[in-house]
Design an enzyme around this catalytic site. Structure first.
Site, short mmCIF file in Angstrom:
data_model
loop_
_atom_site.label_atom_id
_atom_site.label_comp_id
_atom_site.label_asym_id
_atom_site.label_seq_id
_atom_site.Cartn_x
_atom_site.Cartn_y
_atom_site.Cartn_z
N ALA A 10 0.81 -1.22 0.00
CA ALA A 10 0.00 0.00 0.00
C ALA A 10 0.85 1.27 0.00
O ALA A 10 0.31 2.37 -0.13
CB ALA A 10 -0.94 0.02 1.21
N ARG A 28 0.73 -10.75 -9.13
CA ARG A 28 1.23 -10.08 -7.92
C ARG A 28 0.39 -10.48 -6.71
O ARG A 28 -0.78 -10.83 -6.80
CB ARG A 28 1.20 -8.57 -8.08
CG ARG A 28 -0.17 -7.95 -8.11
CD ARG A 28 -0.10 -6.43 -8.17
NE ARG A 28 -1.38 -5.80 -8.02
CZ ARG A 28 -2.21 -5.50 -9.00
NH1 ARG A 28 -1.86 -5.79 -10.25
NH2 ARG A 28 -3.37 -4.91 -8.76
N GLY A 73 15.25 -3.55 -1.94
CA GLY A 73 15.55 -2.18 -2.34
C GLY A 73 15.46 -1.21 -1.19
O GLY A 73 15.59 0.00 -1.39
N GLY A 98 20.98 -0.31 -3.51
CA GLY A 98 20.49 1.00 -3.08
C GLY A 98 19.60 1.64 -4.12
O GLY A 98 18.94 2.65 -3.84
N ASN A 99 19.53 1.06 -5.33
CA ASN A 99 18.70 1.63 -6.39
C ASN A 99 18.44 0.57 -7.45
O ASN A 99 19.39 -0.04 -7.95
CB ASN A 99 19.39 2.85 -7.00
CG ASN A 99 18.48 3.66 -7.88
OD1 ASN A 99 17.94 3.17 -8.86
ND2 ASN A 99 18.30 4.92 -7.54
N THR A 100 17.18 0.35 -7.81
CA THR A 100 16.84 -0.65 -8.81
C THR A 100 16.68 -0.07 -10.21
O THR A 100 16.37 -0.80 -11.15
CB THR A 100 15.53 -1.37 -8.43
OG1 THR A 100 14.50 -0.40 -8.21
CG2 THR A 100 15.72 -2.22 -7.17
N HIS A 130 16.25 14.61 -2.80
CA HIS A 130 15.04 13.80 -2.72
C HIS A 130 13.91 14.59 -2.08
O HIS A 130 14.13 15.67 -1.52
CB HIS A 130 15.29 12.52 -1.92
CG HIS A 130 16.06 11.48 -2.65
ND1 HIS A 130 17.44 11.52 -2.76
CD2 HIS A 130 15.66 10.37 -3.33
CE1 HIS A 130 17.85 10.48 -3.47
NE2 HIS A 130 16.80 9.77 -3.83
N LYS A 134 11.85 11.82 2.72
CA LYS A 134 12.89 10.80 2.78
C LYS A 134 13.59 10.84 4.14
O LYS A 134 13.94 11.91 4.64
CB LYS A 134 13.91 10.98 1.65
CG LYS A 134 14.92 9.84 1.57
CD LYS A 134 15.68 9.86 0.28
CE LYS A 134 16.70 8.73 0.19
NZ LYS A 134 16.05 7.40 0.29
N THR A 141 21.23 5.50 -3.09
CA THR A 141 21.81 5.65 -4.42
C THR A 141 23.13 6.41 -4.38
O THR A 141 24.10 6.04 -5.06
CB THR A 141 20.83 6.38 -5.35
OG1 THR A 141 19.61 5.65 -5.38
CG2 THR A 141 21.39 6.52 -6.76
#
Length: 242
Positions: A10, A28, A73, A98-100, A130, A134, A141
């Protein structure tokens, strides 16, 4: 068709992941805070976790028990979390990053190459921005890019980074990798890696316009991970960069 389980379905990333999974023509399932991660691990072929560091140990235990791979992630991980990941990777396939984003994965490759070829007279500074919500800084990243630069230079990021400069700090440390973190608005993620040398400057940049880039990368990583044996993997391996 692969069933991808979303931890934190969510949340902002959870919603993006659901869209990316549907876009990729896969199935999913998901849970939110307080949900049964053990049942999710049983039901899914692979899990994707962008939730929180606090939940990671329970999630890894569930994945190991169900013998299911997981893409992690989540940022803000501490040293103990990496020990937990290493332990889990003895039994299941784990990809932690750290980043996909596929673009950031390629950027890290370019940063490593540039750092290896430019001498230490080129100071490396990493600037990231960011959204105001955050929680961690520098971003995962930024640290990923800093690690890439450190590997290119053959140095340890842990002992060769400068962060949070304030007041009379003295001259910049020679060979250090600097970090600056900006927060505000709804920025999904902007990163600049600056190589500032004598009379010239090179900047390698990435701008995230929407969280979907992270979700699509995570789905690609999850589908790739389902075919791997137990071990710890990285995004560059998904793209065949190493």
């Amino acid at each position: 068709m692969t069933s991808i389980g979303i931890i934190g379905s969510a949340g902002r990333m959870g919603v993006a992941l659901a869209a990316a999974i549907s876009e990729a023509g896969q199935r999913r399932c998901g849970i939110d805070k307080g949900g049964d991660v053990g049942k999710l691990a049983d039901d899914a072929d692979v899990l994707v976790d962008f939730s929180s560091p606090a939940a990671l140990e329970t999630t890894l235990d569930a994945c190991v028990a169900a013998k299911k791979p997981i893409v992690i992630g989540t940022t803000g991980l501490e040293e103990r979390h990496h020990y937990l990941i290493d332990d889990a990777a003895a039994d299941i396939a784990v990809l932690q990053t750290g980043n996909t984003s596929l673009g950031v994965t390629l950027l890290a490759h370019l940063v490593r190459e540039a750092a290896a070829r430019l001498d230490p007279e080129y100071d490396i500074e990493i600037v990231e921005m960011h959204h105001r919500m955050k929680l961690d800084a520098p971003s995962g990243t930024a640290l990923l890019l800093g690690q890439a630069a450190a590997e290119g230079r053959g140095i340890s990021l842990a002992t060769c980074s400068e962060r949070g400069r304030d007041g009379v700090t003295g001259a910049r440390g020679h060979g250090k990798i600097g970090f600056a973190s900006l927060r505000g608005g709804t920025v999904a993620g902007d990163h600049d890696v600056i190589f500032a040398g004598p009379e010239e400057m090179i900047t390698l940049s990435h701008r995230a316009e929407n969280r979907m880039i992270f979700a699509r990368g995570a789905v690609r990583a999850a589908l790739w991970l389902t075919g791997q044996k137990a071990g710890r993997y990285t995004m560059p391996q998904v793209l065949g960069l190493n």
